[in-house]
Motif scaffolding. Structure first.
Motif, short mmCIF file in Angstrom:
data_model
loop_
_atom_site.label_atom_id
_atom_site.label_comp_id
_atom_site.label_asym_id
_atom_site.label_seq_id
_atom_site.Cartn_x
_atom_site.Cartn_y
_atom_site.Cartn_z
N PRO A 179 135.19 63.77 52.99
CA PRO A 179 135.31 63.73 54.45
C PRO A 179 134.15 64.43 55.15
O PRO A 179 133.91 64.20 56.33
N GLN A 180 133.44 65.29 54.43
CA GLN A 180 132.33 66.04 55.01
C GLN A 180 131.03 65.65 54.32
O GLN A 180 130.98 65.49 53.09
N PHE A 181 129.98 65.47 55.13
CA PHE A 181 128.68 65.05 54.60
C PHE A 181 127.63 66.04 55.09
O PHE A 181 127.48 66.26 56.29
N ARG A 182 126.87 66.63 54.14
CA ARG A 182 125.94 67.70 54.47
C ARG A 182 124.50 67.23 54.36
O ARG A 182 124.13 66.57 53.39
N LEU A 183 123.67 67.62 55.33
CA LEU A 183 122.26 67.29 55.35
C LEU A 183 121.44 68.57 55.25
O LEU A 183 121.71 69.55 55.95
N GLY A 184 120.44 68.57 54.39
CA GLY A 184 119.59 69.75 54.23
C GLY A 184 118.57 69.55 53.13
O GLY A 184 118.43 68.47 52.58
N LYS A 195 118.85 75.02 53.92
CA LYS A 195 119.47 74.46 52.72
C LYS A 195 120.54 73.44 53.09
O LYS A 195 120.57 72.33 52.55
N VAL A 196 121.45 73.82 53.95
CA VAL A 196 122.41 72.89 54.55
C VAL A 196 122.22 73.02 56.05
O VAL A 196 122.69 73.98 56.66
N HIS A 197 121.50 72.10 56.64
CA HIS A 197 121.04 72.23 58.02
C HIS A 197 122.06 71.71 59.05
O HIS A 197 122.28 72.32 60.08
N ALA A 198 122.67 70.56 58.74
CA ALA A 198 123.65 69.96 59.65
C ALA A 198 124.77 69.36 58.82
O ALA A 198 124.59 69.03 57.65
N ARG A 241 136.39 54.03 58.38
CA ARG A 241 136.04 52.93 57.49
C ARG A 241 134.56 52.60 57.61
O ARG A 241 133.90 52.92 58.59
N GLY A 242 134.05 51.94 56.56
CA GLY A 242 132.64 51.55 56.54
C GLY A 242 131.81 52.58 55.82
O GLY A 242 132.23 53.20 54.84
N ALA A 243 130.58 52.79 56.30
CA ALA A 243 129.66 53.74 55.68
C ALA A 243 128.69 54.24 56.74
O ALA A 243 128.56 53.66 57.83
N VAL A 244 128.01 55.36 56.45
CA VAL A 244 126.97 55.90 57.32
C VAL A 244 125.72 56.10 56.49
O VAL A 244 125.76 56.72 55.42
N ARG A 245 124.61 55.54 56.99
CA ARG A 245 123.33 55.61 56.27
C ARG A 245 122.39 56.56 57.00
O ARG A 245 122.20 56.44 58.22
N PHE A 246 121.82 57.51 56.29
CA PHE A 246 120.83 58.44 56.83
C PHE A 246 119.50 58.18 56.12
O PHE A 246 119.48 57.89 54.92
N ALA A 253 118.33 71.51 50.23
CA ALA A 253 118.73 71.97 48.90
C ALA A 253 119.51 70.88 48.18
O ALA A 253 120.61 70.52 48.60
N ARG A 254 118.97 70.39 47.08
CA ARG A 254 119.62 69.31 46.33
C ARG A 254 120.98 69.73 45.81
O ARG A 254 121.91 68.92 45.74
N ALA A 255 121.12 71.01 45.43
CA ALA A 255 122.38 71.47 44.85
C ALA A 255 123.48 71.64 45.89
O ALA A 255 124.66 71.67 45.55
N GLU A 256 123.12 71.76 47.17
CA GLU A 256 124.11 72.04 48.21
C GLU A 256 124.26 70.92 49.23
O GLU A 256 125.32 70.78 49.83
N ALA A 257 123.21 70.16 49.47
CA ALA A 257 123.24 69.10 50.48
C ALA A 257 123.54 67.76 49.82
O ALA A 257 123.19 67.52 48.67
N ASP A 258 124.21 66.88 50.57
CA ASP A 258 124.45 65.51 50.09
C ASP A 258 123.22 64.64 50.35
O ASP A 258 122.75 63.95 49.44
N PHE A 259 122.73 64.67 51.58
CA PHE A 259 121.49 63.96 51.91
C PHE A 259 120.36 64.97 51.88
O PHE A 259 120.37 65.95 52.62
#
Length: 559
Positions: free
Chosen positions: A343-348, A376-379, A459-464, A350-356
């Motif tokens: 349910p939560q998607f992290r941007l940053g 590391k996890v910015h947003a 539903r669906g997807a989100v692309r960054f 750090a590969r170990a902590e961020a999803d994108f």
């Protein structure tokens, strides 16, 4: 690992950027999570500890949206010996990112450079009345067909951070050379300066085209009737008595009707009724995608078709929220593609902590400077039953959302937009519509022992994707329910492979597990050398070998 200057071999500290002896620029070598070689990348990928492009140090606070501070050039190097003088300036080691064409990099950037062909659809915007926060308003679009053939099934979408939601309007047919005005009613939610995101799509000549554009937008704050400033010198007469009687003696006659100038905005209704001069601004549209109507029909028809789990996979059950596709070999991507179903998607960074992972590739001094400014996890983006909210994660250098600072309370995520991380890294996002209105209909799921079905929050997807002049590989997709893949850019995942169809298939996250479905019978999708056919849906598990067209990956699932 000890470091030394490539020019004079003087020992250096891990964070030195210039040699203290000769002044030469030294490569910025990461301390941890560093993708030093592709061999390291592949070996770490097998254990789930992927590489990072830069040392995980605290980001330097700066004011947003200030540009990154310029890097001062080192003083000229005075050669001590002919050997040193002949040595070239050391180059920063560049890890080769996957190229856009070819089979080694199927997960290409979804926004490749647009073609030079002009858009046959002209769209202009006029705002007939002032938009006021908390009140409904109207946008007037003028649609013109500049092509020699008619346009059909035209859809125009308008969204903004200042709106309560996305609005749309449809036109059945626009003949060649025709023109029509399209009205869209919106609900202005907040005051300020915003970016209006505009999307238009239509059918023409057996193809479905989609274009997008932007335009600045102003939403006004409702007037406060209790805050009217009165200048006593403007009063011309006074017919009152009591305390006001002395006003006439000091300033002359007073007339209360002159307190406010004629035609001034004194209430919300005055502002809403204010008619603005007609002024159409043409929207610069750029191609988002085009897809044949045949492939669009395949996608729609498959939505209503029952699916079956192949008998060989009926016992495969592995619940997970992260699905990683790992490619081996010297041309493997620096970052593997991951499907994130949390349910939560992290941007940053750090590969170990961020999803994108918001790295700017290819790696060099300039791009590393930008990447290091991101936390590391910015947003963080979070899905709820009410929608998707994105917020700043108390980052050192801040986040802008379509030019507006983003705080820790966040704001709703519209159809598309742009984030600016740390004033240095731009990230575009697109919400991809689901292919199915509900989960896949699997005829033999009674024989499958996985978790019970639960309705997804969205539903669906989100692309960054990171925005640069060079196409960036896709490293993560937020899979809310399902996402299509194929060679066409209408898909959430665009693959550059001549063996695949425009819309080849779909990934699902259903009943807590990841699934794979193909929509075209071209033998281009295989799991462990078993060809997947239309009408079949396969649960994924760690260790599976997935072949899509000419490329092969190893599947890895995690929680």
């Amino acid at each position: 690992m000890p470091r030394s200057c490539p020019a004079c071999q003087t020992p250096l500290t891990p964070k030195s950027r210039f040699c203290p002896a000769c002044g030469a620029t030294t490569p910025l070598q990461p301390v941890e999570d560093t993708p030093t070689t592709q061999a390291t990348q592949v070996s770490k990928g097998s254990s789930g500890a992927a590489a990072a492009p830069a040392p995980e140090t605290q980001s330097t606070p700066v004011s947003v949206p200030a540009a990154p501070p310029p890097v001062k050039a080192p003083p000229p190097v005075v050669a001590a010996t002919p050997a040193v003088a002949a040595a070239p300036e050391p180059a920063v080691p560049v890890i080769k990112p996957p190229a856009v064409p070819g089979t080694a990099a199927p997960f290409r950037a979804t926004r490749a450079p647009f073609g030079e062909a002009p858009c046959p659809f002209a769209l202009s915007l006029n705002v007939p009345h002032a938009l006021v926060a908390g009140h409904s308003g109207t946008l007037m679009f003028r649609a013109e067909n500049e092509s020699p053939t008619p346009l059909e099934n035209i859809e125009v979408y308008a969204s903004s951070r200042g709106f309560a939601g996305e609005e749309q309007s449809r036109v059945r047919r626009l003949p060649a050379g025709g023109r029509t005005d399209v009205l869209i009613e919106i609900e202005a939610a907040r005051a300020g300066h915003f970016v209006l995101q505009i999307a238009a799509s239509w059918d023409q000549g057996g193809q479905r085209y989609a274009y997008q554009g932007q335009h600045p937008l102003r939403i006004y704050k409702a007037p406060d009737n209790s805050n009217i400033v009165i200048n006593i010198s403007d009063i011309q007469s006074n017919t009152g008595g009591g305390a006001n009687q002395a006003l006439g003696a000091e300033y002359g006659d007073v007339q209360i009707s002159n307190l406010i100038a004629k035609g001034a905005i004194k209430s919300v209704n005055d502002l809403l009724d204010l008619e603005l001069p007609e002024n159409f601004h043409r929207i610069a549209l750029e191609l988002d995608y085009e897809v044949s109507r045949q492939d669009s029909g395949v996608r729609a028809a498959a939505s209503a078709t029952g699916l079956r789990i192949p008998p060989a996979l009926i016992a495969t059950v592995q619940p997970a929220v992260v699905c990683t596709f790992e490619a081996a070999g010297p041309d493997a991507p620096v970052l593997p593609l991951r499907l994130i179903a949390r349910p939560q998607f992290r941007l940053g960074r750090a590969r170990a902590e961020a999803d994108f992972v918001s790295w700017v590739l290819p790696r060099n001094t300039s791009n590393d400077e930008k990447s290091l400014r991101v936390s590391k996890v910015h947003a963080i983006a979070e899905a709820t039953t009410a929608g998707i909210v994105v917020r700043d994660n108390a980052s050192a250098n801040g986040t802008l959302f379509d030019g507006v600072p983003l705080d820790e309370n966040g704001t709703s995520l519209p159809r598309q937009g742009r984030l600016l991380l740390a004033g240095a890294v731009e990230v575009d996002f697109d919400r991809i519509a689901p292919g199915l209105k509900k989960g896949p209909a699997i005829a033999n799921d009674r024989n499958w022992s996985g978790p019970p079905a639960q309705s997804p929050l969205q539903r669906g997807a989100v692309r960054f994707e990171v925005v640069t002049k060079d196409p960036q590989p896709l490293n993560a997709l937020w899979l809310l329910s399902d996402a299509s893949f194929g060679t066409n850019r209408s898909n959430a995942i665009c693959l550059d492979d001549d063996q695949l169809a425009e819309v080849q298939g779909r990934f699902h996250h259903y009943r807590g597990c990841f699934w794979l479905e193909t929509l075209v019978d071209n033998s281009a999708v295989q799991l462990d050398r078993m060809t997947l056919r239309p009408g079949e849906i396969a649960p994924l598990a760690t260790g599976m070998q997935l072949r899509l067209g000419n490329s092969t990956w190893r599947v890895k699932l995690e929680n």
